[in-house]
Write a protein that holds these residues in place. Sequence first.
Motif, PDB file in Angstrom:
ATOM      1  N   VAL A  99      64.400   5.589 -96.709  1.00  0.00           N
ATOM      2  CA  VAL A  99      63.598   6.557 -97.453  1.00  0.00           C
ATOM      3  C   VAL A  99      64.484   7.762 -97.769  1.00  0.00           C
ATOM      4  N   TYR A 100      64.422   8.201 -99.006  1.00  0.00           N
ATOM      5  CA  TYR A 100      65.340   9.229 -99.525  1.00  0.00           C
ATOM      6  C   TYR A 100      64.572  10.517 -99.786  1.00  0.00           C
ATOM      7  N   ASN A 101      64.981  11.592 -99.088  1.00  0.00           N
ATOM      8  CA  ASN A 101      64.335  12.887 -99.268  1.00  0.00           C
ATOM      9  C   ASN A 101      65.295  13.867 -99.922  1.00  0.00           C
ATOM     10  N   VAL A 102      65.035  14.226-101.180  1.00  0.00           N
ATOM     11  CA  VAL A 102      65.897  15.168-101.901  1.00  0.00           C
ATOM     12  C   VAL A 102      65.018  16.111-102.721  1.00  0.00           C
ATOM     13  N   PRO A 103      64.425  17.119-102.062  1.00  0.00           N
ATOM     14  CA  PRO A 103      63.482  18.010-102.749  1.00  0.00           C
ATOM     15  C   PRO A 103      64.066  18.717-103.968  1.00  0.00           C
ATOM     16  N   SER A 104      65.385  18.920-104.015  1.00  0.00           N
ATOM     17  CA  SER A 104      65.983  19.595-105.164  1.00  0.00           C
ATOM     18  C   SER A 104      65.811  18.788-106.444  1.00  0.00           C
ATOM     19  N   ARG A 105      65.613  17.481-106.321  1.00  0.00           N
ATOM     20  CA  ARG A 105      65.399  16.628-107.492  1.00  0.00           C
ATOM     21  C   ARG A 105      63.932  16.246-107.686  1.00  0.00           C
ATOM     22  N   THR A 106      63.201  16.089-106.603  1.00  0.00           N
ATOM     23  CA  THR A 106      61.812  15.645-106.719  1.00  0.00           C
ATOM     24  C   THR A 106      60.822  16.798-106.749  1.00  0.00           C
ATOM     25  N   SER A 107      61.260  17.997-106.329  1.00  0.00           N
ATOM     26  CA  SER A 107      60.390  19.172-106.195  1.00  0.00           C
ATOM     27  C   SER A 107      59.290  18.981-105.166  1.00  0.00           C
ATOM     28  N   GLN A 108      59.496  18.028-104.253  1.00  0.00           N
ATOM     29  CA  GLN A 108      58.523  17.830-103.173  1.00  0.00           C
ATOM     30  C   GLN A 108      59.237  17.314-101.939  1.00  0.00           C
ATOM     31  N   ASP A 109      59.105  18.044-100.853  1.00  0.00           N
ATOM     32  CA  ASP A 109      59.698  17.633 -99.586  1.00  0.00           C
ATOM     33  C   ASP A 109      58.854  16.533 -98.950  1.00  0.00           C
ATOM     34  N   ILE A 110      59.527  15.579 -98.322  1.00  0.00           N
ATOM     35  CA  ILE A 110      58.802  14.613 -97.486  1.00  0.00           C
ATOM     36  C   ILE A 110      58.760  15.208 -96.084  1.00  0.00           C
ATOM     37  N   PRO A 111      57.614  15.665 -95.624  1.00  0.00           N
ATOM     38  CA  PRO A 111      57.559  16.358 -94.341  1.00  0.00           C
ATOM     39  C   PRO A 111      57.748  15.397 -93.174  1.00  0.00           C
ATOM     40  N   PRO A 112      58.175  15.922 -92.018  1.00  0.00           N
ATOM     41  CA  PRO A 112      58.425  15.069 -90.855  1.00  0.00           C
ATOM     42  C   PRO A 112      57.237  14.210 -90.445  1.00  0.00           C
ATOM     43  N   GLN A 113      56.006  14.729 -90.594  1.00  0.00           N
ATOM     44  CA  GLN A 113      54.864  13.918 -90.155  1.00  0.00           C
ATOM     45  C   GLN A 113      54.731  12.642 -90.979  1.00  0.00           C
TER      46      GLN A 113
ATOM     47  N   ASN B  15      60.502   9.484-102.881  1.00  0.00           N
ATOM     48  CA  ASN B  15      59.071   9.787-102.985  1.00  0.00           C
ATOM     49  C   ASN B  15      58.690  10.021-104.449  1.00  0.00           C
ATOM     50  N   PRO B  16      57.445   9.790-104.827  1.00  0.00           N
ATOM     51  CA  PRO B  16      57.032   9.993-106.222  1.00  0.00           C
ATOM     52  C   PRO B  16      57.323  11.417-106.688  1.00  0.00           C
ATOM     53  N   TYR B  17      58.099  11.518-107.749  1.00  0.00           N
ATOM     54  CA  TYR B  17      58.533  12.808-108.285  1.00  0.00           C
ATOM     55  C   TYR B  17      57.750  13.131-109.559  1.00  0.00           C
ATOM     56  N   TYR B  18      57.809  14.355-109.992  1.00  0.00           N
ATOM     57  CA  TYR B  18      57.115  14.885-111.173  1.00  0.00           C
ATOM     58  C   TYR B  18      55.599  14.739-111.025  1.00  0.00           C
TER      59      TYR B  18
ATOM     60  N   ALA C 219      51.040   5.878 -98.358  1.00  0.00           N
ATOM     61  CA  ALA C 219      50.545   4.648 -98.988  1.00  0.00           C
ATOM     62  C   ALA C 219      51.592   4.069 -99.941  1.00  0.00           C
ATOM     63  N   HIS C 220      52.281   4.947-100.672  1.00  0.00           N
ATOM     64  CA  HIS C 220      53.329   4.504-101.608  1.00  0.00           C
ATOM     65  C   HIS C 220      54.437   3.771-100.860  1.00  0.00           C
ATOM     66  N   PHE C 221      54.973   4.394 -99.810  1.00  0.00           N
ATOM     67  CA  PHE C 221      56.075   3.783 -99.076  1.00  0.00           C
ATOM     68  C   PHE C 221      55.638   2.518 -98.342  1.00  0.00           C
ATOM     69  N   GLU C 222      54.434   2.525 -97.780  1.00  0.00           N
ATOM     70  CA  GLU C 222      53.961   1.339 -97.065  1.00  0.00           C
ATOM     71  C   GLU C 222      53.801   0.142 -97.996  1.00  0.00           C
TER      72      GLU C 222
ATOM     73  N   THR D 143      52.318  13.576-105.309  1.00  0.00           N
ATOM     74  CA  THR D 143      51.105  13.128-104.645  1.00  0.00           C
ATOM     75  C   THR D 143      50.944  13.836-103.304  1.00  0.00           C
ATOM     76  N   SER D 144      49.895  13.503-102.597  1.00  0.00           N
ATOM     77  CA  SER D 144      49.617  14.086-101.284  1.00  0.00           C
ATOM     78  C   SER D 144      50.446  13.377-100.217  1.00  0.00           C
ATOM     79  N   ASN D 145      50.419  13.930 -98.997  1.00  0.00           N
ATOM     80  CA  ASN D 145      51.095  13.260 -97.885  1.00  0.00           C
ATOM     81  C   ASN D 145      50.541  11.867 -97.668  1.00  0.00           C
ATOM     82  N   GLU D 146      49.221  11.735 -97.749  1.00  0.00           N
ATOM     83  CA  GLU D 146      48.598  10.422 -97.582  1.00  0.00           C
ATOM     84  C   GLU D 146      49.026   9.473 -98.699  1.00  0.00           C
TER      85      GLU D 146
END
Length: 366
Positions: free
Chosen positions: A194-208, A168-171, A181-184, A174-177
């Motif tokens: 899809v790779y979720n690693v909040p310790s590096r991106t500082s943003q969790d990709i939520p389940p929704q 997911n876009p880090y630093y 849009a980024h992944f689509e 962006t919003s959930n929306e």
Amino acid sequence: MSTLTSHKLCLKDSFTFSRPRSASPYACNRVYFRWRSPQAAAIANFHLPMRSYEVKNRTNVDDIKALRLITAIKTPYLPDGRFDLEAYDALVNMQINGGAEAVIVGGTTGEGQLMSWDEHIMLIGHTVNCFGSRIKVIGNTGSNSTREAIHATEQGFAVGMHAALHINPYYGKTSNEGMIAHFESVLSMGPAIVYNVPSRTSQDIPPQVMHSLAQSTNFAGVKECVGHERIKQYTDNKIVVWSGNDDQCHDSRWLYGATGVVSVTSNLIPGLIGQLMFKGKNSSLNAKLMPLIEWLFQEPNPIGLNTALAQLGVARPVFRLPYVPLPLEKRIEFVRIVKEIGRENFVGDKDVQVLDDDDFILLGRY
């Protein structure tokens, strides 16, 4: 000529000509106009024709979903900072012989963040060319810039990678929306993890967000680093998950339903990590490997891995900054761990050794 004719624009469709009301009918040498943009100037999610729809040699997304042991492969360097392709090829062969079913090229472990995109795509293409018939090649073509992610993913699939890895876009978060849009924007090109690693991106990709992305036919699954409960939440909803944490991968696989692991440790011991993924619960082996895993991740990855492969003689002791080797006392500790697990279980055929500080080459320019 027919192509040119079909795309030509009539001026009257793009320009509106008018004469100011106050102008004299005799002062008509100047033409006043208002330009209007053609409708075709903006096309949402438009990709260049290099994104072929030929499917004969394309990888089926189900082939990616079935992978259990994926190695996030290390990138070795020559003393001048270029890729050491001889050492790289040897390491990939060791993964294949050890039972790995796929490699991620240019991920965090492979230091894709220190590569130019030319280097990045070249290494993906090289891996496909040499090993694509024996192992799945997953290219890390994600970026915090959607434009770069689209371009790199197009190029990655053009050189033959089987699937893409997208963060997911880090630093510049962006919003959930915005994440959706980024992944689509890249999911339409081919199978993707899809790779979720909040310790590096500082943003969790939520389940929704993940549930929304899972509707895409090219969505292979999630590399999840949050932990067991998140993994179970996905597997309960039939979403394929790979553990992104080597210290949790055994339990994630056998207790929480993960399909497998994207592993750093398998660079060193692919056969033993394969046993954890392929042969059922083995708590004693998992406990035996835990000191090695803890040693590898005492500093941010790939510092420990780079140090270990150098001491095993599998990669030259060359580091691209900002990475530097672990200190001497930790290098001595690694030799002890190797002997406890058994040198025969590690990659390479040289004796493990303690390297001196002067043995390492640190590169700021390459």
